[in-house]
Design a protein around this motif. Structure first.
Motif, short mmCIF file in Angstrom:
data_model
loop_
_atom_site.label_atom_id
_atom_site.label_comp_id
_atom_site.label_asym_id
_atom_site.label_seq_id
_atom_site.Cartn_x
_atom_site.Cartn_y
_atom_site.Cartn_z
N GLN A 201 -2.73 -3.97 -15.55
CA GLN A 201 -2.40 -3.24 -14.33
C GLN A 201 -3.35 -3.51 -13.16
O GLN A 201 -2.90 -3.69 -12.02
N GLU A 205 -2.10 -4.83 -9.42
CA GLU A 205 -2.39 -4.15 -8.16
C GLU A 205 -3.12 -5.07 -7.19
O GLU A 205 -2.84 -5.09 -5.99
N ASN A 208 -0.64 -7.55 -5.67
CA ASN A 208 0.17 -6.91 -4.63
C ASN A 208 -0.62 -6.75 -3.35
O ASN A 208 -0.14 -7.08 -2.25
N ASN A 209 -1.85 -6.26 -3.46
CA ASN A 209 -2.68 -6.04 -2.27
C ASN A 209 -3.06 -7.35 -1.60
O ASN A 209 -3.11 -7.45 -0.38
#
Length: 480
Positions: A201, A205, A208-209
């Motif tokens: 995870q 993240e 995505n960022n």
């Protein structure tokens, strides 16, 4: 469109999954691969030739395979050249540079096929080829972003985490694209993940960022998938019974349609061994000579690797041999190529095991058919893809009785079986008959086609379980 960071990243698998997932929702869907380079092919309902993966994807959609689903197919016949197939028909051989010049014409075939499919289906799932970041192939690109840009198609990028370096693959691929191509990528799918998703995870993240694009799904690693590979030769096999027949297959340099052997590879009563360059040839119960895109050249490779001696020794000790398509042609007295279709014009001596001769011709026979094996009269169905006419006394003892006519040959002593029929082992009855002929008294009852259907259903289940399906429906602009 589904594009991949590498070859074998999971593009074909994910397209197949999406095709069945949409079919379940009563959406008229079709697969499409603008350009494919593969030696595994299938015959379509309109009498042409397309990549095997697109035929399986059509099956997942519940429709018949059609040449429009793969308008350009390249079948490599050397390190720098390939046979070029347009709308299912071979137009000739080209080297890589000549094909680059031909791409303007190939583009027209791609666009015509796409337009016809668009008029018939609600959704089209497009598969890319290789990687869109192959910057040396960007000019006149048909296979990846060139096509997506041309028709204004959104893209999902898939990567294989089992290879390692999945974040580098995704970010690196994105970095090598143009700004408009980067904007076209809607998100990512990570394939073949095993472990605790919570440990992944933080990376999701960060991705995505860092890129501003979401991870739309993390597909699990499937230990057993009964699905034909587009071009990768899968050698791994598990869950073998104590009683099994050993099958040895030469990994020819231009081996074609190796998906023929998937039912054997997956059957518990068979041990399949692929033998490559420089590898020793083990003892076997059954030797299979597979199809080839360059029969004379691959036959020379066989001789240089010591196979001719090994085959004669194998027969003296009572072993069995099957030749399929090009492998069937190798069993004869001569292979003539007067037009130079597979290399320099001329003739090459065969293995001399069957009284027959083959002449390669410009016309390629492409047909789906069914019938019965001579062995136990077992029903069989499959397809023919070959550019050769074979004649001789051996054909008076056919190996297969088809609705389109007798096919192949069986030696007088019953040790050698030759056929032009691909798909020989897919019928459960035919597979059992061949395993009994090779030495297994009571083979397990295995239905390969049912296993493939189960796999496709499993893949569609994985979309529901591991992907953002609400996003997918919005992405496809489907109102169901």
């Amino acid at each position: 469109m589904i594009q991949g960071t590498t070859s074998d990243a999971g593009k074909s698998l994910f397209v197949t999954a999406l095709c069945r997932w949409l079919k379940r929702r009563d959406i008229r869907v079709a697969p499409f691969k603008p350009q494919n380079m593969a030696l595994n092919s299938a015959v379509t309902c309109n009498g042409g030739e397309i990549g095997r993966a697109q035929a399986v994807q059509a099956y997942a959609c519940g429709v018949l395979p059609h040449t429009d689903m793969n308008p350009v197919l390249l079948k490599p016949n050397s390190d720098i050249g390939a046979q070029v197939i347009i709308h299912g028909q071979a137009i000739g051989n080209m080297n890589a540079l000549d094909y680059q010049d031909y791409k303007t014409t190939a583009w027209q075939a791609v666009l015509a096929s796409y337009e016809r499919l668009s008029a018939q289906y609600e959704a089209i799932i497009v598969e890319g080829a290789g990687s869109p970041a192959e910057i040396n192939l960007r000019q006149q690109d048909i296979a990846n972003m060139g096509f997506a840009e041309r028709i204004n198609c959104p893209v999902i990028l898939i990567a294989d985490i089992d290879r390692g370096g999945v974040f580098a693959h995704l970010v690196g691929t994105l970095a090598l694209l143009s700004p408009s191509e980067q904007a076209r990528i809607q998100g990512y799918v990570i394939n073949r993940f095993r472990g605790d998703l919570r440990l992944l995870q933080p990376g999701l993240e960060w991705l995505n960022n860092h890129t501003g694009k979401p991870v739309l799904g993390v597909l699990p690693y499937f230990k057993e998938l009964y699905l034909e590979a587009e071009d990768t030769l899968i050698k791994h096999q598990e869950n073998k019974a104590a009683q099994r027949v050993r099958i040895v297959i030469p990994t020819l340099p231009r081996l074609s349609n190796h998906t023929d052997f998937d039912p054997l590879r997956l059957h518990p009563n068979s041990e399949v061994i692929f033998v490559g360059t420089g590898e020793s040839i083990p003892a076997a119960d059954l030797i299979i000579l597979p199809g080839s895109k360059a029969v004379a050249a691959d036959l020379m490779w066989l001789r240089n690797q010591g196979w001719e001696t090994a085959i004669h020794r194998h027969l003296r000790y009572g072993g069995k041999i099957i030749g399929i398509c090009g492998g069937f042609q190798m069993l004869g007295q001569t292979i003539a190529d007067p037009l130079g279709l597979e290399g320099t014009p001329g003739s090459a001596p065969g293995l001399g095991l069957l009284e027959m001769n083959t002449t390669l011709t410009a016309h390629k026979r492409l047909i789906n058919t069914r019938g019965h094996l001579i062995l136990n009269q077992a029903p069989v169905q499959g397809y023919e893809i070959h550019a050769g006419i074979t004649a001789g006394q051996a054909l008076t003892r056919p190996a297969v009785l088809l609705e389109t006519g007798n096919d192949g040959a069986m030696s007088e002593d019953g040790q050698i079986l030759g056929t032009y029929l691909h798909g020989l082992f897919e019928s459960a009855a035919a597979l059992n008959a061949i395993l009994q002929w090779a030495g297994i008294a009571q083979p397990a009852a295995i239905d390969y086609l049912a296993q493939r259907e189960s796999t496709i259903e499993q893949l569609a289940d994985a979309v529901d379980a591991h992907c953002d399906t609400n996003w997918l429906m919005r992405w496809l602009e489907i109102k169901h």
